[in-house]
Design an enzyme around this catalytic site. Structure first.
Site, PDB file in Angstrom:
ATOM      1  N   ASP A 177      -6.977  -9.833   5.272  1.00 28.80           N
ATOM      2  CA  ASP A 177      -5.549 -10.125   5.313  1.00 28.80           C
ATOM      3  C   ASP A 177      -4.906  -9.918   6.683  1.00 28.80           C
ATOM      4  O   ASP A 177      -3.685  -9.885   6.801  1.00 28.80           O
ATOM      5  CB  ASP A 177      -4.794  -9.318   4.243  1.00 28.80           C
ATOM      6  CG  ASP A 177      -5.056  -7.817   4.350  1.00 28.80           C
ATOM      7  OD1 ASP A 177      -5.261  -7.302   5.465  1.00 28.80           O
ATOM      8  OD2 ASP A 177      -5.040  -7.157   3.293  1.00 28.80           O
TER       9      ASP A 177
ATOM     10  N   ARG B  87      -0.408  -9.993  10.140  1.00 31.36           N
ATOM     11  CA  ARG B  87      -0.683  -9.479   8.795  1.00 31.36           C
ATOM     12  C   ARG B  87      -0.145 -10.504   7.820  1.00 31.36           C
ATOM     13  O   ARG B  87       1.035 -10.867   7.862  1.00 31.36           O
ATOM     14  CB  ARG B  87      -0.001  -8.121   8.613  1.00 31.36           C
ATOM     15  CG  ARG B  87      -0.095  -7.536   7.213  1.00 31.36           C
ATOM     16  CD  ARG B  87      -1.542  -7.219   6.858  1.00 31.36           C
ATOM     17  NE  ARG B  87      -1.659  -6.443   5.643  1.00 31.36           N
ATOM     18  CZ  ARG B  87      -1.564  -6.925   4.412  1.00 31.36           C
ATOM     19  NH1 ARG B  87      -1.314  -8.216   4.212  1.00 31.36           N
ATOM     20  NH2 ARG B  87      -1.723  -6.142   3.374  1.00 31.36           N
TER      21      ARG B  87
ATOM     22  N   ASP C  53      -2.926  -8.496  -0.359  1.00 33.04           N
ATOM     23  CA  ASP C  53      -3.632  -7.288   0.050  1.00 33.04           C
ATOM     24  C   ASP C  53      -5.083  -7.458  -0.366  1.00 33.04           C
ATOM     25  O   ASP C  53      -5.378  -7.601  -1.554  1.00 33.04           O
ATOM     26  CB  ASP C  53      -3.016  -6.064  -0.624  1.00 33.04           C
ATOM     27  CG  ASP C  53      -3.589  -4.761  -0.094  1.00 33.04           C
ATOM     28  OD1 ASP C  53      -4.041  -4.731   1.071  1.00 33.04           O
ATOM     29  OD2 ASP C  53      -3.572  -3.771  -0.838  1.00 33.04           O
ATOM     30  N   THR C  54      -5.974  -7.490   0.614  1.00 30.49           N
ATOM     31  CA  THR C  54      -7.406  -7.574   0.317  1.00 30.49           C
ATOM     32  C   THR C  54      -7.985  -6.165   0.373  1.00 30.49           C
ATOM     33  O   THR C  54      -7.433  -5.289   1.046  1.00 30.49           O
ATOM     34  CB  THR C  54      -8.140  -8.490   1.321  1.00 30.49           C
ATOM     35  OG1 THR C  54      -8.004  -7.962   2.635  1.00 30.49           O
ATOM     36  CG2 THR C  54      -7.613  -9.912   1.258  1.00 30.49           C
TER      37      THR C  54
ATOM     38  N   GLU D 233     -10.006  -2.924   1.445  1.00 31.29           N
ATOM     39  CA  GLU D 233     -10.261  -2.409   2.795  1.00 31.29           C
ATOM     40  C   GLU D 233     -11.697  -2.636   3.241  1.00 31.29           C
ATOM     41  O   GLU D 233     -12.630  -2.600   2.439  1.00 31.29           O
ATOM     42  CB  GLU D 233      -9.951  -0.915   2.859  1.00 31.29           C
ATOM     43  CG  GLU D 233      -8.484  -0.582   2.709  1.00 31.29           C
ATOM     44  CD  GLU D 233      -7.603  -1.218   3.766  1.00 31.29           C
ATOM     45  OE1 GLU D 233      -8.029  -1.335   4.932  1.00 31.29           O
ATOM     46  OE2 GLU D 233      -6.473  -1.598   3.420  1.00 31.29           O
TER      47      GLU D 233
ATOM     48  N   ARG E  12       2.578  -5.445  13.916  1.00 28.00           N
ATOM     49  CA  ARG E  12       1.908  -6.710  13.587  1.00 28.00           C
ATOM     50  C   ARG E  12       2.941  -7.755  13.172  1.00 28.00           C
ATOM     51  O   ARG E  12       3.932  -7.436  12.535  1.00 28.00           O
ATOM     52  CB  ARG E  12       0.912  -6.513  12.436  1.00 28.00           C
ATOM     53  CG  ARG E  12      -0.189  -5.543  12.749  1.00 28.00           C
ATOM     54  CD  ARG E  12      -1.086  -5.315  11.559  1.00 28.00           C
ATOM     55  NE  ARG E  12      -0.339  -4.702  10.462  1.00 28.00           N
ATOM     56  CZ  ARG E  12      -0.892  -4.232   9.345  1.00 28.00           C
ATOM     57  NH1 ARG E  12      -2.209  -4.328   9.171  1.00 28.00           N
ATOM     58  NH2 ARG E  12      -0.160  -3.691   8.404  1.00 28.00           N
TER      59      ARG E  12
END
Length: 151
Positions: free
Chosen positions: A28, A42, A47-48, A50, A92
């Protein structure tokens, strides 16, 4: 007197930028060359799992999500669409990433590579993005089928 170039005026009006993805940091987060600078982006609304957090283990389906983002976006020209906030607390750029007429953020959700993450005030595409996630959950695609707890 401030005189803006045509591209600067377009960006100010459209709230978009175009650039070339130079690398995927993870599923992501990407680095995009815009003009002569590289910007860390970002992806909004997703949300992928970690893959690089030193304080957490690699998440179930994280490597697969990162590999997909890298394979699809690296070297490709994309358009970055802003929402209410342009940057996050880490500096970001926050954006919806468009590639060839599709919003890549939604693709990650539809494939089951990510879960929906809406942080107000950003959320202009939340409804459509939720539909993409719900379909992936229903059909157990990606992390929804591979991960016992789907975090």
């Amino acid at each position: 007197l401030l005189i803006l170039s045509a591209p600067a005026i377009r960006r100010a009006l459209d709230r978009t930028d175009a650039g070339t993805v130079v690398r995927a940091v993870d599923g992501d987060t990407i680095d995009v060359r815009i003009d002569s600078r590289v910007v860390r982006v970002r992806l909004l609304g997703v949300d992928t799992p970690e893959t690089h957090d030193p304080d957490r283990p690699v998440g179930c389906f994280g490597p697969e999500a990162a590999a997909f983002t890298s394979a699809v976006l690296t070297g490709r020209r994309v358009t970055l669409e802003d929402d209410a906030e342009r940057t996050d607390p880490y500096g970001r750029r926050l954006a919806y990433v468009h590639l060839g007429g599709m919003r890549f953020n939604d693709v990650l959700l539809a494939r089951g590579d990510a879960r929906l993450l809406v942080i107000p005030p950003n959320g202009s595409h939340a409804r459509e993005m939720l539909a993409a996630e719900m379909e992936a959950r229903r059909t157990r695609r990606g992390l929804w089928g591979a991960c016992a707890d789907a975090w």
